[in-house]
Motif scaffolding. Structure first.
Motif, PDB file in Angstrom:
ATOM      1  N   GLU A  92       0.829  -1.202   0.000  1.00 29.15           N
ATOM      2  CA  GLU A  92       0.000   0.000   0.000  1.00 29.15           C
ATOM      3  C   GLU A  92       0.863   1.252   0.000  1.00 29.15           C
ATOM      4  O   GLU A  92       0.545   2.244  -0.682  1.00 29.15           O
ATOM      5  CB  GLU A  92      -0.938  -0.012   1.211  1.00 29.15           C
ATOM      6  CG  GLU A  92      -2.038  -1.051   1.095  1.00 29.15           C
ATOM      7  CD  GLU A  92      -2.896  -1.177   2.331  1.00 29.15           C
ATOM      8  OE1 GLU A  92      -4.035  -1.657   2.223  1.00 29.15           O
ATOM      9  OE2 GLU A  92      -2.413  -0.776   3.418  1.00 29.15           O
ATOM     10  N   ARG A 103       1.134   4.256  -3.009  1.00 31.99           N
ATOM     11  CA  ARG A 103       1.101   5.707  -2.779  1.00 31.99           C
ATOM     12  C   ARG A 103       2.352   6.372  -3.344  1.00 31.99           C
ATOM     13  O   ARG A 103       2.270   7.426  -3.998  1.00 31.99           O
ATOM     14  CB  ARG A 103       0.970   5.997  -1.284  1.00 31.99           C
ATOM     15  CG  ARG A 103      -0.381   5.591  -0.690  1.00 31.99           C
ATOM     16  CD  ARG A 103      -0.554   6.159   0.708  1.00 31.99           C
ATOM     17  NE  ARG A 103       0.432   5.615   1.641  1.00 31.99           N
ATOM     18  CZ  ARG A 103       0.247   4.512   2.363  1.00 31.99           C
ATOM     19  NH1 ARG A 103      -0.896   3.836   2.244  1.00 31.99           N
ATOM     20  NH2 ARG A 103       1.182   4.091   3.196  1.00 31.99           N
ATOM     21  N   ASP A 104       3.507   5.773  -3.105  1.00 29.91           N
ATOM     22  CA  ASP A 104       4.767   6.369  -3.579  1.00 29.91           C
ATOM     23  C   ASP A 104       4.806   6.451  -5.105  1.00 29.91           C
ATOM     24  O   ASP A 104       5.366   7.398  -5.668  1.00 29.91           O
ATOM     25  CB  ASP A 104       5.954   5.543  -3.076  1.00 29.91           C
ATOM     26  CG  ASP A 104       6.157   5.656  -1.568  1.00 29.91           C
ATOM     27  OD1 ASP A 104       5.556   6.568  -0.963  1.00 29.91           O
ATOM     28  OD2 ASP A 104       6.874   4.806  -1.007  1.00 29.91           O
ATOM     29  N   GLY A 145       2.229   6.774  -7.005  1.00 28.28           N
ATOM     30  CA  GLY A 145       1.152   7.632  -7.489  1.00 28.28           C
ATOM     31  C   GLY A 145       0.130   6.901  -8.336  1.00 28.28           C
ATOM     32  O   GLY A 145      -0.430   7.471  -9.281  1.00 28.28           O
ATOM     33  N   SER A 177      -2.598   5.109  -6.904  1.00 28.91           N
ATOM     34  CA  SER A 177      -3.725   4.733  -6.047  1.00 28.91           C
ATOM     35  C   SER A 177      -5.057   4.756  -6.784  1.00 28.91           C
ATOM     36  O   SER A 177      -5.990   4.015  -6.425  1.00 28.91           O
ATOM     37  CB  SER A 177      -3.809   5.672  -4.837  1.00 28.91           C
ATOM     38  OG  SER A 177      -2.642   5.594  -4.053  1.00 28.91           O
TER      39      SER A 177
END
Length: 358
Positions: free
Chosen positions: A232, A236-237, A239, A241
């Motif tokens: 997860e 996010r890292d 980009g 999502s």
């Protein structure tokens, strides 16, 4: 007519949604359906993630997982008491590591022992004792069952077993689908435990490249495991999502395959890769990492799927983009994939187990 032998599958636990545990339930159910008295003894936790045939008896030695170094003698004695109390004729070890317990537990007993290997020979899963256990199984068990021909050859070459090493593949855990997926959604599916071995971090890095040119496609990763938080965070890292879903476990896995358009396997290594057979059965075009055991035997590159180098996110992305851009190729791969999976139905695989158990 000679009565059927009483079978006992010895496993760590059935309360884990993983391949070996799932296949234990599938084969136990199939043999019970054919009239065999079937027991399952879990080392810990009497709960099961999987539905068991009404005639299958499931017990556990411990309520929770113990330290097997401290509980070694208690475990050996518990297995011996169970085998005697239940009059077990054939003890099937659902992991060659269990030979370390069953060999002393059955000394002096007229019990046939069969080791069932779910990992490939050159992987010890971080446990050097596994290599020693394999040597014991090759020397003292009645037979060793492995999942691929390549792995069978490795056992024979490396250990020169006294007893036969037999290849019995994992079967489809559900009836062969009468219809293929319609593949109308723009969804790439991946299924498996969220562990390092499954390489979902590699897949996410590949997906960053895919979504850059195909922003209307989504990636769905079905499964649960210890890597969830790390994955997860990586989503996010990167980009991504907005185009990746990780819904966790799904009880109706058939519906998950039915709703997908493509399937991707990104594993660093595999013992068999059951999810490939499942995806093939639903006619999903496949991109798979080229693991030596499992994918390399199941996937004929360019015929019923695409193989790409392991741990190579760029190659994985290129394979997915190739399929997204080429519907005729997808149709060809999908058709051949279903043909390949049709021979992996539960009935012929169960018959191979029956021949072994005679």
């Amino acid at each position: 007519m000679k009565p059927l032998p009483t079978l006992c599958f010895l496993t760590g636990t059935l309360n884990a949604f993983a391949g070996a545990e799932r296949m234990t339930a599938v084969i136990a159910n199939a043999l019970a359906e054919r009239g065999y008295p079937v027991l399952i003894l879990s080392l810990w936790d009497e709960r099961s993630c999987f539905t068991l045939h009404p005639d299958v008896v499931h017990e556990a030695l411990f309520a929770q997982r113990p330290s097997f170094k401290r509980a070694y003698l208690a475990t050996v004695n518990g297995i011996r008491r169970f085998v005697n109390r239940r009059h077990v004729d054939v003890l099937i070890e659902v992991d060659t590591m269990l030979t370390l317990f069953t060999l002393p537990a059955t000394l002096g007993l007229k019990v046939r022992r069969i080791a069932w290997e779910h990992c490939h020979f050159d992987e010890d899963l971080g446990k050097p004792a596994r290599r020693f256990a394999r040597r014991l199984a090759a020397r003292f068990n009645e037979a060793v069952v492995v999942l691929t021909e390549r792995d069978r050859q490795r056992w024979v070459e490396a250990l020169a077993p006294r007893q036969p090493v037999i290849m019995i593949p994992n079967p489809l855990p559900f009836a062969f689908p009468p219809k293929a997926s319609e593949r109308v959604s723009k969804t790439v599916l991946a299924v498996g435990r969220l562990t390092h071995a499954k390489g979902f971090d590699i897949l996410l890095r590949a997906w960053e490249k895919v979504t850059a040119s195909q922003p209307d496609w989504r990636l769905v990763i079905v499964g649960e495991g210890e890597e969830r938080s790390a994955l997860e965070a990586l989503i996010r890292d990167l980009g991504i999502s907005n185009c990746v879903d990780m819904p966790g476990l799904h009880r109706n896995i058939e519906e998950v395959y039915r709703q997908a358009a493509l399937f991707c396997l990104s594993s660093r290594y595999e013992g068999f890769a059951l999810t490939l057979i499942e995806a093939m059965a639903f006619g999903l075009p496949i991109v798979s990492s080229d693991c030596e055991t499992g994918p390399r035997e199941l996937v004929r590159n360019g015929s019923n799927g695409l193989l790409v180098p392991k741990e190579d996110s760029a190659a994985l992305a290129a394979g997915l983009l190739r399929l997204v851009a080429d519907p005729p190729l997808c149709a060809e791969l999908a058709n051949e994939a279903r043909n390949s999976a049709s021979g992996m139905a539960i009935a012929p695989v169960t018959e191979r187990w029956q021949r072994l158990l005679q």
